[in-house]
Design an enzyme around this catalytic site. Structure first.
Site, short mmCIF file in Angstrom:
data_model
loop_
_atom_site.label_atom_id
_atom_site.label_comp_id
_atom_site.label_asym_id
_atom_site.label_seq_id
_atom_site.Cartn_x
_atom_site.Cartn_y
_atom_site.Cartn_z
N SER A 88 -18.09 147.46 90.22
CA SER A 88 -17.43 147.98 91.42
C SER A 88 -18.12 149.20 92.02
O SER A 88 -17.82 149.58 93.15
CB SER A 88 -15.97 148.33 91.12
OG SER A 88 -15.87 149.47 90.29
N LYS A 125 -13.92 155.09 90.32
CA LYS A 125 -13.98 154.92 91.77
C LYS A 125 -14.32 156.25 92.43
O LYS A 125 -14.25 157.31 91.83
CB LYS A 125 -12.62 154.44 92.34
CG LYS A 125 -12.14 153.11 91.82
CD LYS A 125 -12.94 151.95 92.35
CE LYS A 125 -12.39 150.61 91.93
NZ LYS A 125 -12.78 150.19 90.58
#
Length: 167
Positions: A88, A125
């Site tokens: 990600s 993230k």
């Protein structure tokens, strides 16, 4: 949330016995404690910079030695290492299998790459704070951003200070 940052909550040191089986979509624990690593490892540091463009004549000049702990671990008591599992964050140069140097003493500001716990699940993230909105943004278009809304629990474990990438 009105501020431009998310304060870190102090957590007790995570040891191997507690983190042995923790994992998530893009993090693989156990966490390597700083005390498990040698504290002083002097490696050669050459004074010549390596051109990434056109080749230049070799220079065998050894400038000094470098200790990677002193270079990359600014706050030893608040630093841990964790290995990435997943894709990600590839747009930020963080790949599957990379080792992260995470500093818990750094303030998690908008734009920082953080290790967060959202509703009990670990994730890696980029933190984005836009007014009252808080988002956890992936760096891969195949993954969806996550907006933190009322009723969701967000805890920032630390800010990624460095990435160790092997080929």
């Amino acid at each position: 949330m009105k501020s431009a940052s998310v304060p870190l909550r102090q957590q007790p040191s995570v040891t191997r016995q507690y983190s042995e089986y923790l994992s998530s979509d893009n993090l693989q624990l156990p966490i390597l404690e700083l005390c498990q690593l040698p504290m002083l490892v002097d490696l050669p540091l050459f004074g010549t910079k390596i051109p990434a463009g056109f080749p230049s004549p070799a220079d065998d000049h050894l400038e000094a030695t470098i200790d990677l702990n002193r270079q990359y671990v600014r706050h030893p008591a608040a630093t841990f290492f964790v290995r990435v599992q997943g894709h990600s964050m590839i747009g930020a140069g963080i790949h599957n299998g990379d080792m992260l140097v995470v500093d818990r003493s750094l303030e998690a500001q908008s734009g920082a790459i953080v290790i967060a716990v959202v509703n009990g699940e670990l994730t890696l993230k980029r933190l984005l704070i836009n007014g009252d909105e808080v988002w956890l943004m992936p760096e891969n278009p195949e993954f969806q951003p996550l907006q933190i809304t009322d009723g969701m629990e967000l805890q920032v474990w630390g800010v990624v200070a460095h990435v160790i990438h092997s080929f």
